[in-house]
Each structure stands twice: as structure tokens, then as C-alpha cells.
Design a protein around this motif. Structure first.
Motif, PDB file in Angstrom:
ATOM      1  N   TYR A 277      34.585  39.093  49.048  1.00 52.74           N
ATOM      2  CA  TYR A 277      33.659  37.961  49.038  1.00 52.74           C
ATOM      3  C   TYR A 277      32.432  38.284  48.201  1.00 52.74           C
ATOM      4  O   TYR A 277      31.865  39.380  48.300  1.00 52.74           O
ATOM      5  CB  TYR A 277      33.231  37.576  50.450  1.00 52.74           C
ATOM      6  N   ARG A 278      32.037  37.322  47.376  1.00 53.55           N
ATOM      7  CA  ARG A 278      30.873  37.465  46.515  1.00 53.55           C
ATOM      8  C   ARG A 278      29.746  36.598  47.061  1.00 53.55           C
ATOM      9  O   ARG A 278      29.872  35.381  47.137  1.00 53.55           O
ATOM     10  CB  ARG A 278      31.196  37.051  45.076  1.00 53.55           C
ATOM     11  N   GLU A 279      28.659  37.246  47.455  1.00 58.45           N
ATOM     12  CA  GLU A 279      27.486  36.519  47.941  1.00 58.45           C
ATOM     13  C   GLU A 279      26.783  35.819  46.784  1.00 58.45           C
ATOM     14  O   GLU A 279      27.034  36.119  45.612  1.00 58.45           O
ATOM     15  CB  GLU A 279      26.513  37.480  48.629  1.00 58.45           C
ATOM     16  N   ALA A 280      25.898  34.874  47.110  1.00 57.88           N
ATOM     17  CA  ALA A 280      25.225  34.075  46.087  1.00 57.88           C
ATOM     18  C   ALA A 280      24.457  34.937  45.093  1.00 57.88           C
ATOM     19  O   ALA A 280      24.378  34.626  43.900  1.00 57.88           O
ATOM     20  CB  ALA A 280      24.286  33.074  46.751  1.00 57.88           C
ATOM     21  N   GLU A 281      23.895  36.053  45.581  1.00 57.87           N
ATOM     22  CA  GLU A 281      23.127  36.918  44.696  1.00 57.87           C
ATOM     23  C   GLU A 281      24.001  37.839  43.859  1.00 57.87           C
ATOM     24  O   GLU A 281      23.505  38.612  43.027  1.00 57.87           O
ATOM     25  CB  GLU A 281      22.128  37.757  45.495  1.00 57.87           C
ATOM     26  N   GLY A 282      25.333  37.774  44.076  1.00 58.13           N
ATOM     27  CA  GLY A 282      26.246  38.551  43.246  1.00 58.13           C
ATOM     28  C   GLY A 282      26.843  39.780  43.881  1.00 58.13           C
ATOM     29  O   GLY A 282      27.709  40.425  43.282  1.00 58.13           O
ATOM     30  N   ASN A 283      26.401  40.139  45.090  1.00 55.20           N
ATOM     31  CA  ASN A 283      26.948  41.320  45.752  1.00 55.20           C
ATOM     32  C   ASN A 283      28.326  41.026  46.338  1.00 55.20           C
ATOM     33  O   ASN A 283      28.558  39.953  46.888  1.00 55.20           O
ATOM     34  CB  ASN A 283      26.012  41.785  46.877  1.00 55.20           C
ATOM     35  N   TYR A 284      29.217  41.997  46.229  1.00 60.32           N
ATOM     36  CA  TYR A 284      30.567  41.872  46.779  1.00 60.32           C
ATOM     37  C   TYR A 284      30.694  42.707  48.053  1.00 60.32           C
ATOM     38  O   TYR A 284      30.120  43.784  48.153  1.00 60.32           O
ATOM     39  CB  TYR A 284      31.611  42.365  45.774  1.00 60.32           C
ATOM     40  N   TRP A 285      31.463  42.196  49.015  1.00 60.69           N
ATOM     41  CA  TRP A 285      31.764  42.962  50.218  1.00 60.69           C
ATOM     42  C   TRP A 285      33.167  42.605  50.696  1.00 60.69           C
ATOM     43  O   TRP A 285      33.721  41.585  50.317  1.00 60.69           O
ATOM     44  CB  TRP A 285      30.744  42.689  51.327  1.00 60.69           C
ATOM     45  N   GLY A 286      33.732  43.458  51.535  1.00 60.22           N
ATOM     46  CA  GLY A 286      35.031  43.164  52.108  1.00 60.22           C
ATOM     47  C   GLY A 286      35.952  44.363  52.149  1.00 60.22           C
ATOM     48  O   GLY A 286      35.671  45.422  51.581  1.00 60.22           O
TER      49      GLY A 286
ATOM     50  N   ARG B 158      35.128  55.659  29.756  1.00 62.38           N
ATOM     51  CA  ARG B 158      34.231  54.511  29.921  1.00 62.38           C
ATOM     52  C   ARG B 158      33.146  54.782  30.956  1.00 62.38           C
ATOM     53  O   ARG B 158      32.038  54.275  30.862  1.00 62.38           O
ATOM     54  CB  ARG B 158      35.051  53.291  30.336  1.00 62.38           C
ATOM     55  N   GLY B 159      33.495  55.554  31.970  1.00 69.64           N
ATOM     56  CA  GLY B 159      32.527  55.897  33.014  1.00 69.64           C
ATOM     57  C   GLY B 159      32.472  54.910  34.152  1.00 69.64           C
ATOM     58  O   GLY B 159      31.648  55.050  35.059  1.00 69.64           O
ATOM     59  N   LYS B 160      33.361  53.927  34.150  1.00 71.99           N
ATOM     60  CA  LYS B 160      33.384  52.967  35.248  1.00 71.99           C
ATOM     61  C   LYS B 160      34.768  52.344  35.379  1.00 71.99           C
ATOM     62  O   LYS B 160      35.508  52.227  34.397  1.00 71.99           O
ATOM     63  CB  LYS B 160      32.332  51.881  35.075  1.00 71.99           C
ATOM     64  N   LEU B 161      35.082  51.963  36.610  1.00 71.60           N
ATOM     65  CA  LEU B 161      36.328  51.262  36.919  1.00 71.60           C
ATOM     66  C   LEU B 161      36.036  49.774  36.965  1.00 71.60           C
ATOM     67  O   LEU B 161      35.125  49.338  37.672  1.00 71.60           O
ATOM     68  CB  LEU B 161      36.863  51.745  38.266  1.00 71.60           C
ATOM     69  N   LEU B 162      36.789  48.987  36.203  1.00 71.11           N
ATOM     70  CA  LEU B 162      36.623  47.535  36.186  1.00 71.11           C
ATOM     71  C   LEU B 162      37.658  46.914  37.106  1.00 71.11           C
ATOM     72  O   LEU B 162      38.863  47.096  36.899  1.00 71.11           O
ATOM     73  CB  LEU B 162      36.777  46.996  34.767  1.00 71.11           C
ATOM     74  N   VAL B 163      37.193  46.191  38.115  1.00 62.13           N
ATOM     75  CA  VAL B 163      38.074  45.662  39.154  1.00 62.13           C
ATOM     76  C   VAL B 163      37.971  44.140  39.206  1.00 62.13           C
ATOM     77  O   VAL B 163      36.891  43.590  39.433  1.00 62.13           O
ATOM     78  CB  VAL B 163      37.727  46.252  40.532  1.00 62.13           C
ATOM     79  N   GLY B 164      39.085  43.464  39.011  1.00 61.06           N
ATOM     80  CA  GLY B 164      39.110  42.013  39.118  1.00 61.06           C
ATOM     81  C   GLY B 164      39.276  41.591  40.575  1.00 61.06           C
ATOM     82  O   GLY B 164      40.088  42.162  41.303  1.00 61.06           O
ATOM     83  N   THR B 165      38.519  40.598  40.992  1.00 60.14           N
ATOM     84  CA  THR B 165      38.624  40.108  42.367  1.00 60.14           C
ATOM     85  C   THR B 165      38.111  38.676  42.430  1.00 60.14           C
ATOM     86  O   THR B 165      37.216  38.292  41.676  1.00 60.14           O
ATOM     87  CB  THR B 165      37.854  41.030  43.335  1.00 60.14           C
ATOM     88  N   THR B 166      38.691  37.881  43.337  1.00 60.83           N
ATOM     89  CA  THR B 166      38.333  36.457  43.390  1.00 60.83           C
ATOM     90  C   THR B 166      37.007  36.203  44.091  1.00 60.83           C
ATOM     91  O   THR B 166      36.356  35.190  43.842  1.00 60.83           O
ATOM     92  CB  THR B 166      39.431  35.657  44.115  1.00 60.83           C
ATOM     93  N   GLY B 167      36.622  37.078  45.007  1.00 61.48           N
ATOM     94  CA  GLY B 167      35.334  36.907  45.695  1.00 61.48           C
ATOM     95  C   GLY B 167      35.259  35.690  46.586  1.00 61.48           C
ATOM     96  O   GLY B 167      34.163  35.242  46.932  1.00 61.48           O
ATOM     97  N   ASP B 168      36.425  35.152  47.019  1.00 63.51           N
ATOM     98  CA  ASP B 168      36.422  33.934  47.831  1.00 63.51           C
ATOM     99  C   ASP B 168      37.269  34.084  49.086  1.00 63.51           C
ATOM    100  O   ASP B 168      37.709  33.103  49.666  1.00 63.51           O
ATOM    101  CB  ASP B 168      36.926  32.749  47.001  1.00 63.51           C
ATOM    102  N   TYR B 169      37.527  35.315  49.492  1.00 63.94           N
ATOM    103  CA  TYR B 169      38.524  35.575  50.522  1.00 63.94           C
ATOM    104  C   TYR B 169      37.949  36.493  51.596  1.00 63.94           C
ATOM    105  O   TYR B 169      38.239  37.672  51.628  1.00 63.94           O
ATOM    106  CB  TYR B 169      39.746  36.223  49.858  1.00 63.94           C
TER     107      TYR B 169
END
Length: 289
Positions: free
Chosen positions: A67-76, A51-62
Motif C-alpha cells: 500500500y502506498r500512502e498519500a505522501e508516497g510511503n509504502y508499507w505491507g 546500480r546500488g539499488k533494487l527496483l521493485v514494481g508494486t501496485t500500492g493498492d492492496y
């Protein structure tokens, strides 16, 4: 008859050697384990590589784990762990939204929506029975957030479990489960957005938030209205890991190899320090110093 059997064995050995040689000469079929040894990409890992990519599920609220910023970027912390795993496989990474109420169903969905889930997921026997969980990469435990002015008021579960106390939790996760099992007198309010609960407490819409020692310090450091009076004496003790569906043992082994390597080379400790988290994986000899 003996000559025939010897001839068959010789042909089998030659063909096996040629097959092994062909596999060894194709570096795309191999990755390194924590010992630096080449291991074949098979099963789930082969699908991810193709596939060429790893798909990672995450809540983006912790915060500060996922954490998922309003523009869609994830950090943590968990986001960086996932990126380390993708680097080990040699592919790009895409984060897929999930939620605490739907986490298990999303992990076991068919067809799969992501390869594994990460970010504040506690290792439990229930999850390990139904799914696969990695080794722990972060120690955790249940604690509370409250207003700074109420820090002396809430010094135990008994102090919290009173009819006049409003306890707020996010839906569907272990925080809600803990509250319902241990707080029979307090008023429990389920609030849909986990990342907004600290501000709800700070603004007086609730008295206490049930959370983790991995989450509470970030909010205390970033909002002077909040306190975590029981941070050093959590109600429970556990670990956070990576969650995935059964049948992905090759991917589980690789994830565990990444965790083991990060513990061994000190990079996991540095990641803890970056996010202000307590490192719980000291070697026994370090405790005696």
C-alpha cells in the motif's frame, strides 16, 4: 608432443587457480545463499549491485500486502519481503508504481522499469510460461467482502450469481478474471481503484467485492461495516510469489533462497502474524500435533 600438452595443462590450471583466488579475495563479488555459502554475484544481480539499488514494481493498492500512502510511503507484507531481498543483496530499494492491467507488460518492458514485481501476485501457469515466478511466500484464495448485514445472504457462489447482485472488481487482474468466468448472472462493475472498493461496498454502491483471503481480513478488522463470510472456505487455493522477466535466473535463485531461509528460521511466520495472515507453510510433523 606429450610434454607440450602437459605444459599447456599446467599453465591452464595455474591461471585458473589465480583467477579463482582473485575472485575469492574480492568480497564485493559474492553474496550468501540460504545455507550461508558464498555464491558469486553474476548476471542480473551484478547489474543491481552496480546500480546500488533494487527496483521493485508494486501496485500500492492492496492492503495489507502493498500500500502506498498519500505522501508516497509504502508499507505491507510484500514491501517487507522486498526489503529482505534488498538486504540480502546489500543494496538500497526503490519502489516503482505499476498496476494490475499493466503488470505483465511492465515486467517485460524493454528497457526494464524494475527488477521484479511483488505484492499480491498469484502464481499461475500463464505467468510462469511468459515470465519467472518465485516459490510461494503466502497462501491465498478467492473470497468475498460484503456488508456485515448481508453475511448470511452470501454463503456460496450461487448466492452471489444473481441478477440483483452487484459485484465490484478491480480491472485487469485475476479478481476480474474470476468474476467473469464464474458469475454469469450477477452484474459485474469494474472499479479502477482497488483500495477503494471495500468502502464502495460498505456504502452500498456494490453488494460484493471479489478479493483474496490475504486482503479481506484487514478490511474486516478495520471497518465494522464489512464481513467476509466465506473466509474459511475460499473458492480457490493458490500462492503468492515474486514476478520477474525471463533471463534473470540468478535473481530468481536468490529470491527463492530468501523465502526458504525465512520459512526455516521462523521469520516468515512472524511476518504473517504481524499482518494478521494465516500461515500456510507448517512442516508435515506440525500438522500431526
Amino acid at each position: 608432443m606429450k610434454r607440450y600438452k602437459l605444459w599447456v595443462l599446467t599453465v591452464w590450471l595455474v591461471l585458473g587457480s589465480l583467477s579463482a583466488l582473485a575472485s575469492c579475495t574480492n568480497s564485493d563479488n559474492w553474496v550468501h545463499d540460504q545455507e550461508g555459502t558464498d555464491v558469486p554475484r553474476t548476471g542480473k544481480i551484478a547489474q543491481i549491485v552496480e546500480r546500488g539499488k533494487l527496483l521493485v514494481g508494486t501496485t500500492g493498492d492492496y492492503r495489507p500486502l502493498s500500500y502506498r500512502e498519500a505522501e508516497g510511503n509504502y508499507w505491507g507484507f510484500g514491501i517487507e519481503m522486498a526489503e529482505k531481498i534488498a538486504q540480502r543483496i546489500g543494496v538500497d530499494i526503490t519502489f516503482v508504481p505499476t498496476s494490475w492491467p499493466t503488470l505483465s507488460a511492465d515486467v517485460m518492458a524493454d528497457p526494464q522499469t524494475f527488477d521484479f514485481a511483488i505484492g499480491g501476485i498469484t502464481i499461475t501457469d500463464t505467468r510462469k510460461t511468459a515470465m519467472l515466478m518465485s516459490d510461494g511466500y503466502l497462501c491465498n484464495g478467492k473470497t468475498i467482502l460484503c456488508r456485515a448485514g448481508d453475511a448470511q445472504r452470501f454463503q456460496s457462489l450461487a448466492d452471489i450469481d444473481r441478477p440483483e447482485v452487484c459485484v465490484m472488481v478491480n480491472p485487469g487482474g485475476l479478481n476480474e478474471k474470476f468474476a467473469r468466468e464464474h458469475l454469469s448472472h450477477a452484474t459485474i462493475v469494474v472499479y479502477p481503484q482497488n483500495e477503494e472498493i471495500p468502502s464502495q461496498v460498505a456504502e452500498g454502491h456494490a453488494d460484493v467485492m471479489i478479493t483474496e483471503i490475504t486482503e479481506a481480513p484487514w478490511y474486516v478488522q478495520n471497518d465494522t461495516r464489512l464481513a467476509a463470510p466465506l473466509l474459511s472456505t475460499p473458492f480457490t487455493h493458490g500462492e503468492i510469489g515474486v514476478l520477474m522477466r525471463k533471463g534473470q535466473d540468478d535473481l530468481l535463485a536468490l529470491v527463492n533462497a530468501v523465502i526458504a531461509q525465512m520459512k526455516a528460521d521462523g521469520s516468515l511466520r512472524k511476518l504473517h502474524e504481524k499482518y494478521g495472515l494465516v500461515y500456510g507453510y507448517d512442516r508435515p510433523e506440525e500438522h500431526s500435533k
